[in-house]
Design an enzyme around this catalytic site. Sequence first.
Site, PDB file in Angstrom:
ATOM      1  N   ASP A 118       0.867  -1.168   0.000  1.00 21.90           N
ATOM      2  CA  ASP A 118       0.000   0.000   0.000  1.00 21.90           C
ATOM      3  C   ASP A 118       0.913   1.230   0.000  1.00 21.90           C
ATOM      4  O   ASP A 118       2.126   1.116   0.218  1.00 21.90           O
ATOM      5  CB  ASP A 118      -0.904  -0.033   1.235  1.00 21.90           C
ATOM      6  CG  ASP A 118      -1.845   1.156   1.309  1.00 21.90           C
ATOM      7  OD1 ASP A 118      -2.448   1.508   0.280  1.00 21.90           O
ATOM      8  OD2 ASP A 118      -1.960   1.747   2.399  1.00 21.90           O
ATOM      9  N   ASP A 148      -0.191   5.155   0.978  1.00 20.07           N
ATOM     10  CA  ASP A 148      -0.406   6.235   1.936  1.00 20.07           C
ATOM     11  C   ASP A 148      -0.357   5.731   3.381  1.00 20.07           C
ATOM     12  O   ASP A 148      -1.061   4.785   3.740  1.00 20.07           O
ATOM     13  CB  ASP A 148      -1.751   6.909   1.670  1.00 20.07           C
ATOM     14  CG  ASP A 148      -1.807   7.505   0.272  1.00 20.07           C
ATOM     15  OD1 ASP A 148      -0.791   8.078  -0.154  1.00 20.07           O
ATOM     16  OD2 ASP A 148      -2.860   7.379  -0.390  1.00 20.07           O
ATOM     17  N   ASP A 182      -1.322  -0.049   6.163  1.00 11.77           N
ATOM     18  CA  ASP A 182      -1.608   0.609   7.438  1.00 11.77           C
ATOM     19  C   ASP A 182      -3.081   0.570   7.812  1.00 11.77           C
ATOM     20  O   ASP A 182      -3.438   0.892   8.940  1.00 11.77           O
ATOM     21  CB  ASP A 182      -1.217   2.091   7.346  1.00 11.77           C
ATOM     22  CG  ASP A 182      -2.166   2.855   6.439  1.00 11.77           C
ATOM     23  OD1 ASP A 182      -2.966   3.682   6.936  1.00 11.77           O
ATOM     24  OD2 ASP A 182      -2.141   2.620   5.219  1.00 11.77           O
TER      25      ASP A 182
END
Length: 229
Positions: free
Chosen positions: A8, A10, A187
């Site tokens: 991922d 961001d 996250d």
Amino acid sequence: MMNLALFDLDHTLIPTDSDHEWSRFMVKLGIVDADKFARQNDAFYADYKAGVLDINAYLHAMLAPLAKYSREQLTDWHAQFMREVINPRIVPSAERLVREHQDNGDLCCLVTATNAFITAPIAEAFGIETLIACEVETVDNHPNGALTGKPTGTPSYREGKILRVEEWLATMDKSIDSFKHSYFYSDSHNDIPLLERVTDPVATNPNDTLRVHARSHGWRILNLFETRD
């Protein structure tokens, strides 16, 4: 034997949200009305945190302002965005993580719900050749054509990430199950579907919801942005 490494973006590889930062950058450039756009963006972000984001509505809102400008102008702005906003926030620990997988010969891919216009140069900055992102429509579907302000294809969001990854791997006659080890670093609790699909899920700088889920399932937790040197 080659493994699969999915990342991922961001708050995973970069300690910020590139979508949110691009929104602020558009306000700075005067592309959008600051107050109206801020209210709209805050509402979308609240939905994202709650796991109820209408991804297509969000993509339309982010992309529509870009349709007013030439691709050349947008490219120049994005280069400025990279210099001023993104590049200073790329940390060595995240670069090392990607490089370790590349040095091991793993098949690497950046998988993000942020649109491809924003994220393609960021993937390039990390040296990740394959990007799966929410795709943007261009005039006459030309790769370098002007943006229409609309998304296209299946959004790489939540379960859509699994579909998009499997479609990409199918072009090589592979699937996630083809690999002895498949890693996904994220996250966000919104990525739990894909985290549950790989053999080695890694909750990376996890938000509170994902941290609780990761601990209850015995997943590895990695904090890239803590200073340890």
